[in-house]
Design an enzyme around this catalytic site. Structure first.
Site, PDB file in Angstrom:
ATOM      1  CG  HIS A   1     -25.876 -55.003  80.780  1.00 11.27           C
ATOM      2  ND1 HIS A   1     -26.481 -53.765  80.752  1.00 11.27           N
ATOM      3  CD2 HIS A   1     -26.295 -55.592  81.925  1.00 11.27           C
ATOM      4  CE1 HIS A   1     -27.227 -53.617  81.836  1.00 11.27           C
ATOM      5  NE2 HIS A   1     -27.114 -54.718  82.569  1.00 11.27           N
TER       6      HIS A   1
ATOM      7  CG  ASP B   1       1.601 -48.953  76.251  1.00 14.81           C
ATOM      8  OD1 ASP B   1       1.520 -48.816  77.487  1.00 14.81           O
ATOM      9  OD2 ASP B   1       1.190 -48.093  75.442  1.00 14.81           O
TER      10      ASP B   1
ATOM     11  CG  HIS C   1     -28.077 -58.011  78.874  1.00 20.59           C
ATOM     12  ND1 HIS C   1     -28.264 -56.682  78.590  1.00 20.59           N
ATOM     13  CD2 HIS C   1     -28.507 -58.191  80.144  1.00 20.59           C
ATOM     14  CE1 HIS C   1     -28.779 -56.069  79.646  1.00 20.59           C
ATOM     15  NE2 HIS C   1     -28.940 -56.967  80.604  1.00 20.59           N
TER      16      HIS C   1
ATOM     17  CB  CYS D   1      -2.091 -48.876  76.255  1.00 19.23           C
ATOM     18  SG  CYS D   1      -3.642 -48.233  75.628  1.00 19.23           S
TER      19      CYS D   1
ATOM     20  CB  THR E   1      -6.174 -43.815  76.516  1.00 22.52           C
ATOM     21  OG1 THR E   1      -6.088 -44.597  75.316  1.00 22.52           O
ATOM     22  CG2 THR E   1      -5.457 -42.489  76.358  1.00 22.52           C
TER      23      THR E   1
END
Length: 149
Positions: A98, A8, A133, A65, A67
């Site tokens: 994983h 963004d 996994h 973005c 965060t």
């Protein structure tokens, strides 16, 4: 590796640095926007990158973005995407080893350029381990497909 990248308005400067870094590492990178610091809606760019990765046209994606959270939430709504938000290299590495993450996300307001490069490098260098996994990633896929687990 072919890598799709998007972000963004808060990501513009960091995204430029990460594109340059990825190209220096020998990767083919395509920027899916945004290209301006004018306010935009991050889900649009999360979906664009996720669609490209899910289709197989790109082997991985990078999303940025403020965060990393919102854009990764949007990307994770696309079937086949496992986008991981990481603010440090160890989680980035384990997200691939994983969880077989196919998109890495981080926040331009959370990490600086050098840390972002370390996150990307650890993620790129990591390989999915499978084994114990694989069962868990399989369960995530069942949830995504609306199946019972």
């Amino acid at each position: 590796m072919k890598i799709a990248i998007g972000g963004d308005h808060s990501s513009i400067e960091l995204k430029k640095e990460i594109i340059k870094y990825l190209e220096e590492l020998g990767h083919e990178v395509k920027d899916f926007g945004t290209y301006t610091s004018e306010s935009v809606d991050y889900p649009i760019y999360g979906k664009k990158v996720a669609d490209e990765v899910a289709s197989g046209r790109y082997e991985g994606g990078v999303l940025i973005c403020g965060t990393g959270i919102g854009i990764s939430l949007a990307a994770n709504k696309v079937k086949g995407i496992r986008a991981a938000v990481c603010s440090e290299p160890y989680s980035a590495k384990l997200s691939k080893q994983h969880n077989n993450s196919n998109i890495i996300a981080f926040g331009a307001r959370v990490v600086g350029v050098d840390l972002a490069k370390m996150i990307v490098k650890e993620w790129l260098d990591a390989e999915y381990e499978g084994g114990r996994h694989a069962r868990r990633v399989g369960l995530i896929t069942k949830i995504e497909n609306g199946e019972e687990i």
